[in-house]
Design an enzyme around this catalytic site. Structure first.
Site, PDB file in Angstrom:
ATOM      1  N   GLU A  47       0.821  -1.204   0.000  1.00  0.00           N
ATOM      2  CA  GLU A  47       0.000   0.000   0.000  1.00  0.00           C
ATOM      3  C   GLU A  47       0.861   1.263   0.000  1.00  0.00           C
ATOM      4  O   GLU A  47       0.540   2.248  -0.666  1.00  0.00           O
ATOM      5  CB  GLU A  47      -0.925   0.007   1.225  1.00  0.00           C
ATOM      6  CG  GLU A  47      -1.939  -1.124   1.244  1.00  0.00           C
ATOM      7  CD  GLU A  47      -1.455  -2.333   2.001  1.00  0.00           C
ATOM      8  OE1 GLU A  47      -2.262  -2.986   2.665  1.00  0.00           O
ATOM      9  OE2 GLU A  47      -0.223  -2.643   1.936  1.00  0.00           O
ATOM     10  N   TRP A 164      20.187 -38.213 -15.556  1.00  0.00           N
ATOM     11  CA  TRP A 164      19.069 -37.365 -15.126  1.00  0.00           C
ATOM     12  C   TRP A 164      17.768 -38.008 -15.599  1.00  0.00           C
ATOM     13  O   TRP A 164      17.622 -38.308 -16.774  1.00  0.00           O
ATOM     14  CB  TRP A 164      19.195 -35.960 -15.684  1.00  0.00           C
ATOM     15  CG  TRP A 164      20.354 -35.193 -15.141  1.00  0.00           C
ATOM     16  CD1 TRP A 164      21.528 -34.919 -15.757  1.00  0.00           C
ATOM     17  CD2 TRP A 164      20.407 -34.582 -13.858  1.00  0.00           C
ATOM     18  NE1 TRP A 164      22.326 -34.159 -14.950  1.00  0.00           N
ATOM     19  CE2 TRP A 164      21.655 -33.933 -13.771  1.00  0.00           C
ATOM     20  CE3 TRP A 164      19.548 -34.484 -12.761  1.00  0.00           C
ATOM     21  CZ2 TRP A 164      22.064 -33.224 -12.635  1.00  0.00           C
ATOM     22  CZ3 TRP A 164      19.948 -33.775 -11.651  1.00  0.00           C
ATOM     23  CH2 TRP A 164      21.185 -33.153 -11.597  1.00  0.00           C
ATOM     24  N   ARG A 201      20.010 -21.574  -8.200  1.00  0.00           N
ATOM     25  CA  ARG A 201      21.025 -21.023  -9.097  1.00  0.00           C
ATOM     26  C   ARG A 201      20.367 -20.181 -10.182  1.00  0.00           C
ATOM     27  O   ARG A 201      19.445 -20.641 -10.877  1.00  0.00           O
ATOM     28  CB  ARG A 201      21.869 -22.140  -9.707  1.00  0.00           C
ATOM     29  CG  ARG A 201      22.721 -22.865  -8.663  1.00  0.00           C
ATOM     30  CD  ARG A 201      23.767 -23.744  -9.300  1.00  0.00           C
ATOM     31  NE  ARG A 201      23.212 -24.940  -9.903  1.00  0.00           N
ATOM     32  CZ  ARG A 201      22.961 -26.074  -9.243  1.00  0.00           C
ATOM     33  NH1 ARG A 201      23.215 -26.139  -7.936  1.00  0.00           N
ATOM     34  NH2 ARG A 201      22.469 -27.120  -9.873  1.00  0.00           N
ATOM     35  N   ALA A 298       9.726 -38.346   2.458  1.00  0.00           N
ATOM     36  CA  ALA A 298       8.422 -37.944   1.944  1.00  0.00           C
ATOM     37  C   ALA A 298       7.313 -38.752   2.614  1.00  0.00           C
ATOM     38  O   ALA A 298       6.270 -38.204   2.990  1.00  0.00           O
ATOM     39  CB  ALA A 298       8.377 -38.124   0.433  1.00  0.00           C
ATOM     40  N   GLY A 299       7.532 -40.053   2.768  1.00  0.00           N
ATOM     41  CA  GLY A 299       6.538 -40.880   3.434  1.00  0.00           C
ATOM     42  C   GLY A 299       6.291 -40.444   4.867  1.00  0.00           C
ATOM     43  O   GLY A 299       5.154 -40.460   5.346  1.00  0.00           O
TER      44      GLY A 299
END
Length: 366
Positions: A47, A164, A201, A298-299
Site C-alpha cells: 500500500e 538425469w 542457481r 516424503a513418506g
C-alpha cells in the site's frame, strides 16, 4: 484486483516472514494512479509503494489490495492509517488478515469513514499467498513436496543411478521453486547418495542473482553420520541447518553448520519427529518448505499429514525396477489412499509437470 494479484507474485521468495501483497490505487475517476507490491521483509508494504506512486491522485480514490491492510506498527507503520492519511475514499481487499497482531485494518478504515469491501477474488489472492496463510493458520510452514520420476514411478534405476531422469527444463523449474521457498529439506539418504548443493542457481532458474534469496538448506541427519566436511550443502552459498536426534552424538558436526536437536519419530517409524522439525523451522521464521528428500522422508511427512502441495515431474521413460517415489506413508489399504486434486498440468520439454493438492477424506473414508 487481478493486477494486484499479479503484482503480489513479484515478491515470492523475498518477503518472508511477511506475506506477498499487491496494491493498485485508482483515482477518483477510476483510472489507475499507482501500483506497488511488497518487495522485501522490512521494506515498505504494498500500500505504501502504491500510495507513493499515486501521489495526490490517491485522495478520493480507491485502494485495491490483495490482503486486508495491516493495523499494527512493526518494522513499518500501519497501512490502514497510511490509507486514511492519504485521503482514500474506498478500500477493496481480497483476503482478510488472519494474523492476530496485524488484523483489524478493515475496522480501522471503516471507523475513519472509508468505504470498505472484502472478499473480491479471494480465491485467486489466497492461492498466490498460500504459503504465508498456511503458516499463520496452522502454525507450521507450508510444505511442497517435489519429486521427479519415470512414467512407472521410479526415481532411480536398480543400480541407484538417477541423473538425469528429468529434463533440463524440469530442473530449471526446480530452481525457481527453490528461489520461492524459505527452506529446502532433504534426508540422510539423499544427502548420502546425491551430495546435493540445494541452492537456487540463477543460471538454471532464469532469474537474476539479485532476484534470488537463497533458502535455508536443511538436512535431516538423525544420527549425525552423513554430513561430512566438504559436502556441497556446506559450500557457503546459502545457510545450512542440520537436524539430528536428541540422543545422537553430534560431535562430528561441530564447526560444520548449526545443529538443531529434535525428538525421534514415534515407535514404528524411522527418523525424527516431523511435527517437531516443522515447529523448529517455524520458530526460525520459515514459512514455506520445499521437500526434496527421498521416498522415506516424503513418506514420513505424508504419514503425519504435513504435505500441502505436490509437484511431480514425470519423464516419458520406463525403468521397471528401482525405488518408488514414495515409501511407507502409513497407508495400508486402498480405502485409505491419499487422493489428490490435480490443479495444473504443464509440459516442460519432454516432461509432464503435475501439480496437485491432497483432498479432504470423504465421510466413508474417515
Amino acid at each position: 484486483m487481478r493486477r494486484a494479484v499479479a503484482l503480489a507474485a513479484r515478491g515470492l521468495g523475498s518477503t518472508s516472514p511477511n506475506p506477498v501483497v499487491g496494491c493498485v490505487i485508482l483515482d477518483a475517476a477510476g483510472q489507475i494512479a499507482g501500483e506497488g507490491w511488497h518487495r522485501r521483509a522490512g521494506g515498505p508494504h504494498a500500500e505504501i509503494e502504491a500510495l507513493r506512486d499515486a501521489g495526490d491522485r490517491a485522495r478520493g480514490g480507491t485502494a485495491v489490495v490483495t490482503l486486508e491492510p495491516c493495523n499494527h506498527t512493526g518494522r513499518t507503520g500501519p497501512c490502514a492509517q497510511a490509507l486514511i492519511d492519504a485521503g482514500t475514499a474506498r478500500v477493496v481487499y481480497a483476503v482478510a488478515d488472519p494474523h492476530a497482531v496485524a488484523s483489524g485494518g478493515a475496522a480501522t478504515l471503516a471507523a475513519a469513514g472509508i468505504d470498505v469491501e472484502g472478499g473480491l477474488l479471494a480465491g485467486e489472492a489466497e492461492a498466490g499467498n498460500i504459503a504465508w496463510l498456511t503458516s499463520v493458520r496452522r502454525g507450521r510452514p507450508f510444505v511442497l513436496w517435489k519429486y521427479a520420476a519415470t512414467l512407472d514411478g521410479r526415481i532411480a534405476a536398480a543400480d541407484g543411478t538417477s541423473r538425469w531422469i528429468s529434463s533440463p527444463e524440469s530442473r530449471a523449474d526446480v530452481h525457481r521453486l527453490r528461489a520461492q521457498a524459505d527452506a529446502v529439506v532433504v534426508g540422510s539418504g539423499t544427502a548420502r547418495t546425491d551430495d546435493p548443493q540445494l541452492g537456487a542457481r540463477a543460471r538454471e532458474s532464469g532469474l537474476l542473482d539479485s532476484e534470488i534469496t537463497q533458502p535455508l538448506r536443511v538436512v535431516v541427519d538423525s544420527n549425525a553420520a552423513v554430513v561430512k566436511p566438504g559436502a556441497r550443502v556446506l559450500d557457503g552459498t546459502a545457510p545450512t541447518l542440520i537436524a539430528v536426534a536428541e540422543d545422537a552424538d553430534a560431535t562430528p558436526l561441530e564447526g560444520l553448520a548449526p545443529v538443531v536437536r529434535l525428538p525421534r519419530a514415534p515407535l514404528g517409524r524411522q527418523g525424527l519427529s516431523i511435527p517437531a522439525l516443522l515447529d523448529a523451522l517455524h520458530e526460525r521464521e520459515v514459512r514455506s518448505v520445499l521437500l526434496e528428500g527421498g521416498p522415506t522422508l516424503a513418506g514420513a511427512f505424508f504419514a503425519v499429514g504435513a504435505v500441502d502441495r505436490v509437484v511431480g515431474y514425470i519423464a516419458p521413460a520406463l525403468l521397471g525396477a528401482g525405488p518408488a517415489a514414495l515409501a511407507d506413508a502409513g497407508i495400508s489399504t486402498i480405502a485409505r489412499a491419499l487422493r489428490l486434486d490435480v490443479t495444473e498440468t504443464a509440459r516442460l520439454g519432454p516432461d509432464l509437470r503435475i501439480t496437485a493438492v491432497p483432498t479432504a477424506p470423504s465421510s466413508e473414508e474417515s
